[in-house]
Design a protein around this motif. Sequence first.
Motif, PDB file in Angstrom:
ATOM      1  N   LEU A 176       3.357  -6.643   3.373  1.00 61.40           N
ATOM      2  CA  LEU A 176       2.339  -5.599   3.497  1.00 61.40           C
ATOM      3  C   LEU A 176       2.800  -4.097   3.102  1.00 61.40           C
ATOM      4  N   LEU A 177       4.079  -3.782   3.260  1.00 67.69           N
ATOM      5  CA  LEU A 177       4.401  -2.381   3.161  1.00 67.69           C
ATOM      6  C   LEU A 177       4.663  -2.139   1.749  1.00 67.69           C
ATOM      7  N   LEU A 178       5.053  -3.395   0.855  1.00 71.93           N
ATOM      8  CA  LEU A 178       5.449  -3.367  -0.539  1.00 71.93           C
ATOM      9  C   LEU A 178       3.737  -3.236  -1.049  1.00 71.93           C
ATOM     10  N   GLY A 179       2.931  -3.887  -0.581  1.00 75.99           N
ATOM     11  CA  GLY A 179       1.309  -3.739  -0.934  1.00 75.99           C
ATOM     12  C   GLY A 179       0.875  -2.261  -0.920  1.00 75.99           C
ATOM     13  N   LYS A 180       1.322  -1.469  -0.281  1.00 71.52           N
ATOM     14  CA  LYS A 180       0.952  -0.105   0.110  1.00 71.52           C
ATOM     15  C   LYS A 180       1.933   0.825  -0.707  1.00 71.52           C
TER      16      LYS A 180
END
Length: 333
Positions: free
Chosen positions: A28-32
């Motif tokens: 999720l964080l990498l996607g952000k």
Amino acid sequence: MEKNKPDGRKRALITGVTGQDGAYLARLLLGKDYQVFGLVARRGSDALWRLRKLEVDKDVTLLVGDVTDLSSLLRAIEQAQPTEFYNLAAQSFVDKSWDLPSVTVQVSGMAVTNVLEAIRCTDRKIRFYQATSSEVFGRVQAPVQDESTPFHPRSPYGVAKAFAHWMTVNYRESHGLHASSGILFNHESPLRGPEFVTRKISAGAARIKLGRQDRLKLGNLDAKRDWGFAGDYVDAMWRMLQQDAADDYVVATGRNVSVREFCRIAFSHVGLDYEKFVEVDPALFRRAEVDTVLGSAAKAKAKLGWSPKTSLEELVAMMVDADLGRLEKGILS
Ligand code: NDP
Ligand code: GDR
């Protein structure tokens, strides 16, 4: 201390990054566009399988450390310089917590003090998330549990998580840290560890469907849980750390079913009647059971704009299909 890279990316440090939630949160964080660091003790022989499965293993910077080792946490913070710290590390299997009470209390409870101290002593602006659990409610004091429901934990694990929760609240109140506690109800996925009942059922139903197993032995079929999808729940963790003020939130679906009903849904997904295959083994009953939990995520909905996206039926189908696929590819025996 410099907070962001020159390109302005946020930086997150995750303990327990090799676990179920760690993998989903990292993705999720990498996607952000975060830079993601993970604390890894390198215990298991194939610790990175979940990160590989979600295709993020090459994008997470791994730092060696253990939450029971304060100096390793200080080094990890120095290296990662995080803006957000997610503490997901735990001995998370409730049943094992009776056999390993001291280890469980050290890792899932006491170590939270190490993490909070490491933040307090290095950079108080780091936003902190603590993975608390519905197990703190244990012998439930209200039919539907929310942030105001008193705790009555029933296992060493639950007791450790109650400590972790209150320590988080305490560092918020006494040191002014942006420290939030997520009281998360059970959440599952195809990346769930095989010792947990949902994965035991999904793998069992898949094996029986393919003729690799005859029976599935389980313990208490009457226990009720409020089961959601881990991929939905990590989004709630992130949302907590985006708020101006830190706070505590229950994260749940608001629907609970019994282990028996979970079996029925899983077996019927592959066209089988669970009653013909599931066998109760009294040896698998717990020393003290949490008979039922049911959460209200009304506060998370109102303040974080969070609500679950995945139904129980979709979750079960996802898990059983994943185990069928693993068996067919020879990844699971
Ligand atoms: P997992 O058991 O899948 O993952 C736990 C992680 O903690 C693993 O990466 C494990 O690494 C790591 N870990 C264990 N001991 C240490 C240690 N001493 N130092 C550093 N890391 C350590 O748990 P989940 O992903 O399911 O859960 C994440 C967190 O959320 C846990 O704290 C859990 O208690 C809590 N929680 C989970 C819920 C759920 O339904 N999944 C519900 C509510 C709370 P290794 O594999 O190397 O041991
Ligand atoms: P739980 O999950 O204890 O709720 O903790 P688990 O899947 O282990 O048990 C759920 C319920 O199923 C009953 N059960 C069995 N459980 C297991 N593991 N194996 C069996 O064979 C079996 N048969 C019946 C249990 O008695 C229990 O009532 C999970 C973990 O992820 C924790 O870390 C987290 O904090 C809580 O959820 C919320």
